[in-house]
Design a protein around this motif. Structure first.
Motif, PDB file in Angstrom:
ATOM      1  N   ASN A 272      -4.658   1.005  10.883  1.00 56.77           N
ATOM      2  CA  ASN A 272      -3.449   1.795  11.100  1.00 56.77           C
ATOM      3  C   ASN A 272      -3.777   3.062  11.867  1.00 56.77           C
ATOM      4  N   LEU A 273      -3.276   3.149  13.096  1.00 59.32           N
ATOM      5  CA  LEU A 273      -3.485   4.368  13.895  1.00 59.32           C
ATOM      6  C   LEU A 273      -2.319   5.283  13.586  1.00 59.32           C
ATOM      7  N   ALA A 274      -2.300   5.798  12.338  1.00 60.06           N
ATOM      8  CA  ALA A 274      -1.123   6.496  11.818  1.00 60.06           C
ATOM      9  C   ALA A 274      -0.662   7.635  12.714  1.00 60.06           C
ATOM     10  N   SER A 275      -1.622   8.348  13.298  1.00 65.98           N
ATOM     11  CA  SER A 275      -1.245   9.511  14.102  1.00 65.98           C
ATOM     12  C   SER A 275      -0.413   9.118  15.304  1.00 65.98           C
ATOM     13  N   LEU A 276      -0.558   7.876  15.786  1.00 67.11           N
ATOM     14  CA  LEU A 276       0.130   7.485  17.009  1.00 67.11           C
ATOM     15  C   LEU A 276       1.291   6.532  16.737  1.00 67.11           C
ATOM     16  N   ASP A 277       1.645   6.318  15.459  1.00 65.70           N
ATOM     17  CA  ASP A 277       2.677   5.346  15.096  1.00 65.70           C
ATOM     18  C   ASP A 277       2.366   3.984  15.708  1.00 65.70           C
ATOM     19  N   SER A 278       1.073   3.679  15.722  1.00 68.78           N
ATOM     20  CA  SER A 278       0.617   2.446  16.347  1.00 68.78           C
ATOM     21  C   SER A 278      -0.256   1.709  15.338  1.00 68.78           C
TER      22      SER A 278
ATOM     23  N   PHE B 135       0.823  -1.207   0.000  1.00 68.80           N
ATOM     24  CA  PHE B 135       0.000   0.000   0.000  1.00 68.80           C
ATOM     25  C   PHE B 135       0.859   1.260   0.000  1.00 68.80           C
ATOM     26  N   PHE B 136       0.233   2.388  -0.396  1.00 69.72           N
ATOM     27  CA  PHE B 136       0.903   3.694  -0.507  1.00 69.72           C
ATOM     28  C   PHE B 136      -0.137   4.718  -0.059  1.00 69.72           C
ATOM     29  N   THR B 137       0.197   5.526   0.949  1.00 72.00           N
ATOM     30  CA  THR B 137      -0.767   6.521   1.429  1.00 72.00           C
ATOM     31  C   THR B 137      -0.022   7.699   2.031  1.00 72.00           C
ATOM     32  N   ASP B 138      -0.725   8.827   2.204  1.00 73.84           N
ATOM     33  CA  ASP B 138      -0.159   9.944   2.955  1.00 73.84           C
ATOM     34  C   ASP B 138      -1.077  10.315   4.114  1.00 73.84           C
ATOM     35  N   LEU B 139      -1.967   9.405   4.471  1.00 73.20           N
ATOM     36  CA  LEU B 139      -2.911   9.679   5.558  1.00 73.20           C
ATOM     37  C   LEU B 139      -2.206   9.753   6.896  1.00 73.20           C
ATOM     38  N   LYS B 140      -2.523  10.803   7.675  1.00 64.12           N
ATOM     39  CA  LYS B 140      -1.947  10.932   9.011  1.00 64.12           C
ATOM     40  C   LYS B 140      -2.990  10.609  10.068  1.00 64.12           C
ATOM     41  N   ARG B 141      -4.204  10.210   9.635  1.00 60.51           N
ATOM     42  CA  ARG B 141      -5.242   9.824  10.581  1.00 60.51           C
ATOM     43  C   ARG B 141      -5.403   8.307  10.525  1.00 60.51           C
ATOM     44  N   ALA B 142      -6.203   7.797  11.490  1.00 58.38           N
ATOM     45  CA  ALA B 142      -6.459   6.363  11.509  1.00 58.38           C
ATOM     46  C   ALA B 142      -7.151   5.931  10.221  1.00 58.38           C
ATOM     47  N   HIS B 143      -6.841   4.758   9.730  1.00 58.36           N
ATOM     48  CA  HIS B 143      -7.512   4.248   8.554  1.00 58.36           C
ATOM     49  C   HIS B 143      -7.407   2.729   8.499  1.00 58.36           C
ATOM     50  N   SER B 144      -8.405   2.144   7.852  1.00 61.46           N
ATOM     51  CA  SER B 144      -8.446   0.697   7.678  1.00 61.46           C
ATOM     52  C   SER B 144      -7.724   0.327   6.385  1.00 61.46           C
ATOM     53  N   LEU B 145      -6.928  -0.715   6.415  1.00 65.79           N
ATOM     54  CA  LEU B 145      -6.240  -1.177   5.209  1.00 65.79           C
ATOM     55  C   LEU B 145      -6.921  -2.403   4.609  1.00 65.79           C
ATOM     56  N   PHE B 146      -7.474  -3.269   5.470  1.00 67.13           N
ATOM     57  CA  PHE B 146      -8.114  -4.499   5.013  1.00 67.13           C
ATOM     58  C   PHE B 146      -9.158  -4.866   6.044  1.00 67.13           C
ATOM     59  N   SER B 147     -10.405  -4.921   5.651  1.00 66.53           N
ATOM     60  CA  SER B 147     -11.499  -5.157   6.602  1.00 66.53           C
ATOM     61  C   SER B 147     -12.290  -6.394   6.197  1.00 66.53           C
ATOM     62  N   LEU B 148     -12.200  -7.448   7.008  1.00 67.46           N
ATOM     63  CA  LEU B 148     -12.924  -8.701   6.740  1.00 67.46           C
ATOM     64  C   LEU B 148     -13.977  -8.859   7.820  1.00 67.46           C
ATOM     65  N   ALA B 149     -15.230  -9.001   7.399  1.00 68.06           N
ATOM     66  CA  ALA B 149     -16.314  -9.123   8.381  1.00 68.06           C
ATOM     67  C   ALA B 149     -17.112 -10.399   8.179  1.00 68.06           C
ATOM     68  N   LEU B 150     -17.612 -10.911   9.301  1.00 65.93           N
ATOM     69  CA  LEU B 150     -18.565 -12.025   9.328  1.00 65.93           C
ATOM     70  C   LEU B 150     -19.863 -11.464   9.903  1.00 65.93           C
ATOM     71  N   PRO B 151     -20.977 -12.185   9.743  1.00 71.10           N
ATOM     72  CA  PRO B 151     -22.225 -11.634  10.304  1.00 71.10           C
ATOM     73  C   PRO B 151     -22.132 -11.316  11.795  1.00 71.10           C
ATOM     74  N   SER B 152     -21.385 -12.145  12.553  1.00 71.81           N
ATOM     75  CA  SER B 152     -21.311 -11.938  14.001  1.00 71.81           C
ATOM     76  C   SER B 152     -20.069 -11.182  14.458  1.00 71.81           C
ATOM     77  N   PHE B 153     -19.118 -10.937  13.558  1.00 77.94           N
ATOM     78  CA  PHE B 153     -17.877 -10.239  13.942  1.00 77.94           C
ATOM     79  C   PHE B 153     -17.556  -9.213  12.853  1.00 77.94           C
ATOM     80  N   ASP B 154     -17.790  -7.916  13.123  1.00 75.15           N
ATOM     81  CA  ASP B 154     -17.489  -6.918  12.083  1.00 75.15           C
ATOM     82  C   ASP B 154     -15.987  -6.729  11.916  1.00 75.15           C
TER      83      ASP B 154
END
Lengths: 232, 224
Positions: B80-86, B54-73
């Motif tokens: 990526n909690l980009a703002s916190l380097d976390s 991936f390639f981004t310049d976002l400094k805010r939190a963002h989702s890179l890959f989101s897999l959901a099931l009916p019972s688990f979103d």
């Protein structure tokens, strides 16, 4: 009678030379425009017959120590003062590309003072995507606008930022420093071609503006000088 | 008969896999609608590896890959909690936090995450460098009809998007396996050559649906 004839010939010759000068292109390889003073009047105008652009790439190299906002490349049409503008926003520390008055901001660039920066900006009117290449490093591709071309007679200026078609200059947005190797294409350059430009290898010169065959006009205090080269 | 044919055509259009080799998805603006929707017929996964670039310049939190099931979103989510380097990895709605993984702005980076139900451990690999191994949950597989979104973070099965969690930038070479890749295989993926393609999702044969403004573009390669 003879003196009158010679005078008339001188005027004719002068007239011929002036018109010829206006249409002459110059090879500015190895040269740069120097903007040595902060003014709201000094600029260089680049002439092109091109109009109705569906895609644009502009590349240039600039050198400055300014610690304020300044325009780097200003293209206007009768409808839009900012049809294609490259602008450094010093408050937010970001390089901006304004396409048809829509702004794309690119932060996080190490825009160091007192060093040459090669900046290329591409816009594709079909996808609407704008991208900035800063010293060869790509930015993310941002959507600005699509569906209509940049049309009409263009007015391209370096040294000042147009707030109207051909005017509306603000001294606090002027460029003080040097500018070189300005090229403009009516298509989007590939990553490889941009790399060639940045590394000063063989690249296809601009087909709208070509630094090696440039039709330009200097207004007020702007000098054409040799780029400083290293001693061998 | 016409309706049946139409239905067949629509269904097959959605189901034709494409070879996206040397291509990337471009997410060029911040929205709460633009996304790529991926589905798979696989329903019961005892282990998962997901890799992408991936390639981004976002400094805010963002989702890179989101897999959901009916019972688990957040059944398998790269957040990526980009703002916190976390960075957070979510497995079956349990998060593990990873610090100091050196995510850079405006640079293509390769990321892989592995998890298995037996140990319950999650591990991240950023540009080939491994993270600490962290516990999320064990004992149950990722089980159920899977919906994957690229570009948005699901808060419900297939929806619940938040513009401030969206992804803006480019993504490429997405693969998903139903087993844990070895460190050697992950190295091969990072280097871009000679790795076994995903057996759940395969970038070279991907079935997907684009919703909103997402473009498929050629990767911007350097001079050869």
């Amino acid at each position: 009678m003879l003196i009158l004839f010679f005078n008339q010939m001188k005027v004719l010759l002068l007239l011929l030379m002036t018109t010829a000068c206006a249409a002459l292109t110059q090879d500015l390889s190895g040269k740069m425009f120097t903007f040595p003073l902060e003014t709201n009047s000094a600029y260089v105008k680049f002439n092109t017959s091109g109009r109705d652009f569906n895609a644009i790439t502009v590349c240039h190299r600039s050198f400055t120590d300014l610690k304020r906002d300044h325009g780097l490349f200003s293209l206007s049409t009768p409808n839009n003062a900012n049809d294609f503008l490259i602008f450094w926003d010093n408050t937010n520390k970001e390089m901006e590309a304004h396409i048809k008055n829509k702004k794309a901001e690119y932060g996080g660039r190490d825009y160091k003072p007192n060093t040459w920066h090669s900046i290329c900006t591409t816009w594709d009117g079909t996808t609407g995507l704008t991208q900035l290449w800063f010293n060869g490093q790509p930015s993310i591709r941002k959507f600005t606008n699509s569906g209509s071309s940049i049309g009409g007679p263009v007015n391209i200026i370096v040294g000042q930022e147009q707030d109207s078609h051909g005017g509306g200059f603000d001294i606090k947005q002027s460029l003080v420093g040097m500018m070189s190797d300005v090229h403009m294409w009516d298509y989007v350059l590939s990553a490889c071609e941009i790399q060639n430009y940045v590394d000063e290898r063989n690249f296809t010169p601009g087909n709208v503006l070509n630094w090696r065959a440039l039709d330009y006009q200097i207004v007020d205090k702007v000098l054409l000088e040799h780029k400083v080269t290293v001693c061998y | 008969y016409q309706m049946l044919l139409l239905l067949l055509l629509v269904a097959s259009c959605a189901a034709i896999p494409q070879n996206l080799s040397e291509k990337m998805f471009t997410f060029p603006q911040e929205t709460n609608t633009a996304h790529v929707r991926l589905t798979t017929s696989r329903q019961n996964l005892p282990a998962v590896t997901v890799c992408f670039r991936f390639f981004t310049d976002l400094k805010r939190a963002h989702s890179l890959f989101s897999l959901a099931l009916p019972s688990f979103d957040n059944a398998f989510l790269f957040y990526n909690l980009a703002s916190l380097d976390s960075f957070q990895m979510w497995v079956r709605n349990t998060a593990a936090n990873f610090e100091g993984l050196d995510f850079k702005l405006n640079k293509w980076q390769s990321v892989c995450a592995t998890w298995d139900a037996a140990s319950g451990l999650v591990q991240l690999w950023v540009d080939g460098k491994p993270s600490s191994r962290k516990f999320t949950n064990s004992g149950s597989n990722i089980n159920g009809p899977i919906i994957i979104a690229l570009g948005q973070e699901q808060d419900s099965h297939g929806g619940g998007f938040d513009v401030k969690q969206s992804f803006v930038g480019m993504m490429s070479d997405l693969h998903m396996w139903d087993y844990k890749l070895s460190p050697c295989e992950i190295q091969k993926y990072t280097n871009g050559r000679g790795y076994a393609k995903g057996n759940v999702l395969n970038w070279n044969s991907l079935e997907f649906q684009i919703v909103g403004r997402v473009l498929i573009e050629n990767k911007q390669n350097a001079c050869q």
